[in-house]
Design a protein around this motif. Structure first.
Motif: not given
Length: 217
Positions: A66-68, A88-93, A128-132
């Protein structure tokens, strides 16, 4: 009559083989050179040496942590609005990857998962992981491609998720390296998208894409 059983060359997250009930059919190699034609590759299928002047080869040094992935995401500054999912929604990207010839990359989920014939690469954000970073990860896992994010495109509510899409450009990788979640990767002219995308949730993404392409000289 003997029925041939087809398995994805890569196992799922539990180490199990994935049987492809209705394998996709790849197109001839010359389709990749024709901006007016849709092209399709299956896992480990043949690809031309380059597409639109960009070499097609496996991304050997993709991040593995994840850091990479976060470091890679931070190497390009993307201005974007706050990403607040409705209750009620999960974030996704995910990403809409546009080629110089204005064709767009799609994935065909293995066994038409969730009813999708094809869709844009995307996936749920891990803690802990950003959308980008998530967009970069999902693109690589589902398409085998190395991309660079260019700008925020649109946020779309789907059946269970609230998905942030970015515009991206391909800078490397090979679609033949797609992970087990995809049984094919396609490169599709914009006016062919309706032939491949069967989800109403993709319509706002298409409209946002058309607006962006209208701004490209």
């Amino acid at each position: 009559m003997t029925t041939h059983t087809c398995y994805h060359p890569r196992c799922n997250d539990h180490g199990q083989r994935v049987r492809l009930k209705h394998p996709s059919t790849p197109t001839p190699l010359d389709a990749w050179d024709n901006a007016r034609q849709s092209a399709c590759v299956v896992p480990d299928g043949p690809m031309p040496a380059q597409v639109n002047g960009i070499v097609v080869e496996s991304w050997r040094h993709a991040p593995t942590t994840p850091d990479g992935w976060e470091a890679l995401a931070c190497s390009t500054v993307i201005a974007e609005p706050a990403f607040n999912a409705p209750p009620g929604y999960k974030k996704s990207a995910g990403a809409v990857i546009i080629e110089p010839d204005h064709r767009v990359w799609l994935v065909a989920p293995s066994n038409a998962f969730a009813g999708y014939r094809a869709t844009f690469p995307k996936g749920t954000l891990e803690s802990g992981v950003s959308a980008q970073a998530s967009a970069l990860i999902e693109v690589f896992e589902e398409t085998g491609l190395q991309v660079q994010l260019q700008r925020h495109l649109i946020d779309v509510p789907r059946s269970l998720s609230y998905t942030r899409y970015y515009v991206a450009q391909r800078v490397g990788g090979s679609p033949a390296d797609m992970g087990w979640e995809s049984q094919a990767v396609l490169l599709v002219p914009v006016d062919h998208l309706a032939r491949h995308l069967n989800s109403p949730y993709d319509v706002p993404v298409i409209n946002a894409l058309l607006n962006v392409l209208g701004q490209i000289p």
